[in-house]
Design an enzyme around this catalytic site. Structure first.
Site, PDB file in Angstrom:
ATOM      1  N   GLU A 197     -71.942 -59.776   5.997  1.00  0.00           N
ATOM      2  CA  GLU A 197     -72.800 -59.100   5.028  1.00  0.00           C
ATOM      3  C   GLU A 197     -73.702 -58.305   5.959  1.00  0.00           C
ATOM      4  O   GLU A 197     -73.632 -58.477   7.301  1.00  0.00           O
ATOM      5  CB  GLU A 197     -73.796 -60.119   4.593  1.00  0.00           C
ATOM      6  CG  GLU A 197     -73.207 -60.746   3.185  1.00  0.00           C
ATOM      7  CD  GLU A 197     -73.051 -60.096   2.021  1.00  0.00           C
ATOM      8  OE1 GLU A 197     -73.691 -58.974   2.055  1.00  0.00           O
ATOM      9  OE2 GLU A 197     -72.660 -60.825   1.149  1.00  0.00           O
TER      10      GLU A 197
ATOM     11  N   HIS B 196     -67.017 -60.143   0.668  1.00  0.00           N
ATOM     12  CA  HIS B 196     -66.745 -60.414  -0.923  1.00  0.00           C
ATOM     13  C   HIS B 196     -66.251 -58.810  -1.371  1.00  0.00           C
ATOM     14  O   HIS B 196     -66.668 -57.859  -0.489  1.00  0.00           O
ATOM     15  CB  HIS B 196     -67.954 -60.662  -1.655  1.00  0.00           C
ATOM     16  CG  HIS B 196     -69.148 -59.844  -1.625  1.00  0.00           C
ATOM     17  ND1 HIS B 196     -69.303 -58.428  -1.986  1.00  0.00           N
ATOM     18  CD2 HIS B 196     -70.232 -59.980  -0.663  1.00  0.00           C
ATOM     19  CE1 HIS B 196     -70.325 -57.944  -1.722  1.00  0.00           C
ATOM     20  NE2 HIS B 196     -70.983 -58.738  -0.794  1.00  0.00           N
TER      21      HIS B 196
ATOM     22  N   ASP C 248     -66.384 -57.604  -4.522  1.00  0.00           N
ATOM     23  CA  ASP C 248     -66.995 -56.875  -5.634  1.00  0.00           C
ATOM     24  C   ASP C 248     -68.056 -56.235  -5.107  1.00  0.00           C
ATOM     25  O   ASP C 248     -68.769 -56.288  -4.094  1.00  0.00           O
ATOM     26  CB  ASP C 248     -67.495 -58.106  -6.680  1.00  0.00           C
ATOM     27  CG  ASP C 248     -68.175 -59.068  -6.105  1.00  0.00           C
ATOM     28  OD1 ASP C 248     -68.189 -59.744  -4.952  1.00  0.00           O
ATOM     29  OD2 ASP C 248     -69.253 -59.395  -6.872  1.00  0.00           O
TER      30      ASP C 248
ATOM     31  N   HIS D 255     -76.534 -51.637  -2.691  1.00  0.00           N
ATOM     32  CA  HIS D 255     -76.912 -51.731  -3.895  1.00  0.00           C
ATOM     33  C   HIS D 255     -77.877 -50.347  -4.635  1.00  0.00           C
ATOM     34  O   HIS D 255     -78.064 -50.251  -5.767  1.00  0.00           O
ATOM     35  CB  HIS D 255     -78.039 -52.817  -4.718  1.00  0.00           C
ATOM     36  CG  HIS D 255     -77.401 -54.168  -4.308  1.00  0.00           C
ATOM     37  ND1 HIS D 255     -77.864 -55.304  -4.888  1.00  0.00           N
ATOM     38  CD2 HIS D 255     -76.281 -54.694  -3.591  1.00  0.00           C
ATOM     39  CE1 HIS D 255     -77.058 -56.431  -4.372  1.00  0.00           C
ATOM     40  NE2 HIS D 255     -76.180 -55.994  -3.770  1.00  0.00           N
TER      41      HIS D 255
ATOM     42  N   GLU E 267     -69.244 -62.342  -5.749  1.00  0.00           N
ATOM     43  CA  GLU E 267     -70.380 -62.544  -4.888  1.00  0.00           C
ATOM     44  C   GLU E 267     -71.761 -62.016  -5.674  1.00  0.00           C
ATOM     45  O   GLU E 267     -72.903 -62.631  -5.776  1.00  0.00           O
ATOM     46  CB  GLU E 267     -70.262 -62.186  -3.593  1.00  0.00           C
ATOM     47  CG  GLU E 267     -71.103 -62.815  -2.584  1.00  0.00           C
ATOM     48  CD  GLU E 267     -72.419 -61.741  -2.571  1.00  0.00           C
ATOM     49  OE1 GLU E 267     -73.356 -62.351  -1.954  1.00  0.00           O
ATOM     50  OE2 GLU E 267     -72.456 -60.847  -2.862  1.00  0.00           O
ATOM     51  N   GLU E 268     -71.656 -60.876  -6.010  1.00  0.00           N
ATOM     52  CA  GLU E 268     -72.792 -60.024  -6.592  1.00  0.00           C
ATOM     53  C   GLU E 268     -73.150 -60.583  -7.878  1.00  0.00           C
ATOM     54  O   GLU E 268     -74.627 -60.273  -8.085  1.00  0.00           O
ATOM     55  CB  GLU E 268     -72.598 -58.769  -6.752  1.00  0.00           C
ATOM     56  CG  GLU E 268     -71.936 -57.895  -5.335  1.00  0.00           C
ATOM     57  CD  GLU E 268     -73.251 -57.751  -4.624  1.00  0.00           C
ATOM     58  OE1 GLU E 268     -74.271 -58.237  -4.656  1.00  0.00           O
ATOM     59  OE2 GLU E 268     -72.977 -56.914  -3.405  1.00  0.00           O
TER      60      GLU E 268
END
Length: 390
Positions: free
Chosen positions: A168, A76, A78, A362, A140-141
Site C-alpha cells: 500500500e 490488491h 481493484d 481515491h 480490497e476497496e
C-alpha cells in the site's frame, strides 16, 4: 515489460470494485506462465473475480525448487470509482506529467504490483535460497472481502511463508500497525401509516436515528476516554454512520430504514466487544420501545465486511529485514486499514511498505511519482538479494 509498461497495462483495466478483475488477472497469469511460473486462482462465489497467487521457487543450492518459506509481495487489483470526479486526463490511461504518472490506481496500488511484476524476471535469475510469492487480490476497496478466499486456500495447500510485504502507498516508509475496519448494515423495520395517523405507525427512520445517535455516543466516549495510541494520526477508535436510506413519501410513516456504519478499532481492542455494545443497545433499549408501538417491529444487523487490525512487533524478522533494506527506523501506525491484518491473522508476520502517498489515493488525478516507483524497484531488488542467504 518494465515497471512503467506494466503500470500502463494495469491502469488500462477498469477494475473498479463493482467490475470484474478477471481480464487483468488473466493477463498477469499469462505473463507469469510464459516465464515458467504456474499461478493459481481463488475465485469469488460467482467466479467473476479472482485472487492470484504465484510462487517463484528458490533457485540455488540444495533448496533449489523449494516453494516453502520466503516472502510474499501482496497487492490488491481493484480501485475506487471515478464517478463524479473532475479528472484532467483519462483516469484509465497512464499519463506522465511533471515527473509523476497519473491514472486511477497508479498510487493505490497498481504501482507496487507493476514493480513486482517488472522485477519478476530478475527474481528468477537471482540465486535465491528462499522463494518469493506474489499475492494479488480483488475487492480490497470494499472492505478487504476478496483476500480471505486466497488466504483460506493458502492454508488448505499447506503453504508456509516467513513474512509478507503489503505494498500500500506509504511513500516507501515502513508501517508496522494499522487499525481494523468493520462495516455493518442495519435494517430497522417498523410499520407504515398515513402521517396524519402517527400513533398507528412505527417510524423506522426516527427509531434508526436513536440507534445512529447511540453509535455516535459510543464514538464520543472513545474519543473522550480512550484507549489511546498517540502514534496514530487519529489516536482512538472511531465509529461513524456513513449511508442511510428510508421513506417513500412526505406524508407516510416509513416502515423501513436502512443504514450502514463502521468502526475502526485500535489493535488490542476487540471488534466483537465493540459491536456487542451496538447490538445490546438495539436489543435492550431500542427494540422494546419499538415493539410497544408495533409488536412485530424488528432490527436486523448484518456484517458487510471486516479486516483485523495490524500490529507487527519490532522483533519479527520481516520488520528487521524491511527496516534494514529501507533504512527507515521510525515507528509508524496509520488509521486506514489494509489486508496486512488478514495475513497476520493466519500467522504470517506482515508489514506495509509501498510507493506513493496515501493522500493521493481515491482522489481525482491520482498519481504516483516516478521517483517513488524507482525507490520501490530498488527495495524489491534488495529484498530479492536478501533471500540469497539462509
Amino acid at each position: 515489460m518494465n515497471t512503467r509498461e506494466w503500470l500502463e497495462a494495469l491502469v488500462a483495466f477498469d477494475t473498479t470494485s463493482r467490475n470484474s478483475n478477471l481480464e487483468l488477472i488473466t493477463t498477469v497469469r499469462d505473463s507469469l506462465e510464459k516465464q515458467g511460473i504456474t499461478p493459481w486462482f481463488a475465485h469469488n462465489k460467482e467466479r467473476t473475480k479472482a485472487n492470484l497467487f504465484a510462487t517463484l521457487p528458490a533457485t540455488a543450492g540444495p533448496e533449489a525448487g523449494n516453494t516453502q518459506g520466503g516472502i510474499v509481495l501482496s497487492g490488491h487489483t481493484d480501485v475506487v470509482p471515478v464517478d463524479g470526479q473532475d479528472w484532467a486526463t483519462d483516469p484509465f490511461k497512464l499519463t506522465e506529467k511533471d515527473g509523476s504518472l497519473y491514472g486511477r490506481g497508479s498510487c493505490d496500488m497498481k504501482g507496487f504490483i507493476a514493480a513486482s511484476l517488472a522485477l519478476t524476471p530478475e527474481f528468477l535469475q537471482m540465486p535465491r535460497l528462499r522463494p518469493i510469492h506474489l499475492a494479488f487480490s480483488y475487492d480490497e476497496e470494499i472492505g478487504c472481502v476478496g483476500a480471505p478466499a486466497m488466504l483460506e486456500e493458502i492454508q488448505k495447500r499447506g503453504i508456509k511463508v516467513d513474512g509478507c510485504v503489503v505494498g500500500e502507498p506509504t511513500s516507501m516508509q515502513v508501517v508496522v500497525a494499522h487499525k481494523g475496519i468493520n462495516v455493518f448494515n442495519c435494517k430497522v423495520h417498523g410499520r407504515s401509516a398515513h402521517s396524519s395517523l402517527t400513533p398507528q405507525g412505527c417510524n423506522a427512520i426516527e427509531h434508526s436515528a436513536r440507534l445512529i445517535c447511540a453509535i455516535r455516543d459510543f464514538a464520543d466516549a472513545y474519543k473522550a476516554k480512550g484507549p489511546y495510541d498517540q502514534l496514530y494520526d487519529v489516536p482512538f477508535t472511531t465509529m461513524t454512520t456513513n449511508q442511510i436510506r428510508g421513506g417513500i413519501a412526505i406524508n407516510t410513516i416509513p416502515d423501513l430504514c436502512e443504514f450502514t456504519y463502521e468502526f475502526r478499532n485500535l489493535p488490542g481492542m476487540s471488534a466483537k466487544e465493540i459491536q456487542a455494545q451496538v447490538e445490546r443497545y438495539a436489543r435492550e433499549e431500542l427494540l422494546p420501545k419499538m415493539q410497544k408501538e408495533y409488536p412485530d417491529a424488528r432490527i436486523d444487523i448484518s456484517t458487510i465486511a471486516g479486516s483485523p487490525a495490524l500490529e507487527t512487533a519490532e522483533q519479527e524478522a520481516i520488520t528487521a529485514l524491511v527496516r534494514a533494506l529501507t533504512g527507515d527506523r521510525e515507528q509508524r501506525k496509520v488509521a486506514y486499514a489494509t489486508e496486512a491484518g488478514l495475513f497476520q491473522q493466519i500467522g504470517i508476520p506482515t508489514i506495509v511498505c509501498g510507493p506513493g502517498d496515501i493522500g493521493n489515493a481515491h482522489k481525482p488525478n491520482e498519481y504516483v511519482p516516478i521517483a517513488q516507483l524507482e525507490r520501490c524497484e530498488d527495495f524489491l531488488r534488495k529484498l530479492g538479494r536478501s533471500l540469497q542467504t539462509a
